[in-house]
Write a protein that holds these residues in place. Structure first.
Motif, PDB file in Angstrom:
ATOM      1  N   GLN A  20       0.030 -26.849   3.555  1.00 27.36           N
ATOM      2  CA  GLN A  20       1.283 -26.792   4.293  1.00 27.36           C
ATOM      3  C   GLN A  20       1.572 -25.380   4.812  1.00 27.36           C
ATOM      4  OE1 GLN A  20       4.633 -28.621   2.396  1.00 27.36           O
ATOM      5  NE2 GLN A  20       6.054 -28.007   3.990  1.00 27.36           N
ATOM      6  N   ARG A  86       8.842 -26.297   6.650  1.00 30.11           N
ATOM      7  CA  ARG A  86       8.792 -27.735   6.881  1.00 30.11           C
ATOM      8  C   ARG A  86       9.336 -28.229   8.203  1.00 30.11           C
ATOM      9  NH1 ARG A  86      12.306 -31.179   5.989  1.00 30.11           N
ATOM     10  NH2 ARG A  86      14.463 -30.669   5.690  1.00 30.11           N
ATOM     11  N   LEU A 114      -0.960 -33.810   3.732  1.00 31.13           N
ATOM     12  CA  LEU A 114       0.234 -33.336   4.406  1.00 31.13           C
ATOM     13  C   LEU A 114       0.453 -34.206   5.633  1.00 31.13           C
ATOM     14  CD1 LEU A 114       2.357 -30.975   4.604  1.00 31.13           C
ATOM     15  CD2 LEU A 114       0.750 -29.906   6.200  1.00 31.13           C
TER      16      LEU A 114
END
Length: 174
Positions: A20, A86, A114
């Motif tokens: 991520q 995010r 992810l």
């Protein structure tokens, strides 16, 4: 793609093995001198067309090539929301028959993967806006689908389930 309360929505979703933080670094590095990682000639043509239709000073390159800030101008967008690592939501500042947003979200997926979700939202202004959406649908799907793939490739992961949501070529009625 779907139509909800007057908005047209098109989502590209990919699952990747990339970390991520690595994907976020690529997302946050988008635009400016680095470009848009994908179909650079088409993005450059879009930028040139935008320069013709915008007042001076509306198009600006980012201040820091590695970090974005809420409210910052990024090429022909404004950073409307930023939630590292995010979510990034950009709002278009170009003249068009409606309002447009590009939203990129990263969420943990199954089995340590992810999920990269890229959503284009367009609120048309009347018939001209609806005509614009359909006229630009095919090029937008091609360019934005490629953008998602190229961001994940740049981050160094393997796509484990590529594809767009199966909403079909036309928006559904609410």
């Amino acid at each position: 793609m779907a139509q909800t309360r007057g908005f047209y929505v098109d989502t590209v979703e990919r699952t990747t093995t990339a970390d991520q933080d690595a994907v976020w670094a690529v997302v946050e590095g988008i635009g400016g001198e680095r470009g848009w990682y994908s179909t650079d000639r088409l993005w450059a043509a879009r930028a040139a067309a935008n320069r013709l239709g915008l007042p001076p000073g509306r198009l600006r390159h980012r201040e820091d090539p590695d970090r974005l800030a809420a409210g910052e101008r990024l090429d022909w967008w404004t950073v409307e929301a930023l939630e590292p690592p995010r979510r990034l939501r950009l709002r278009s500042v170009v003249r068009m028959p409606g309002d447009a947003w590009l939203d990129i979200c990263l969420e943990p997926g199954p089995d340590g993967t992810l999920v990269y979700r890229q959503t284009t939202v367009f609120r048309p202004a009347g018939a001209a806006g609806r005509a614009y959406w359909y006229a630009m649908l095919t090029p937008h799907k091609a360019v934005l689908g490629r953008l998602a793939t190229d961001i994940l490739r740049q981050a160094g992961g393997q796509e484990s389930s590529p594809g767009d949501r199966p909403d079909g070529p036309f928006p559904r009625r609410p």
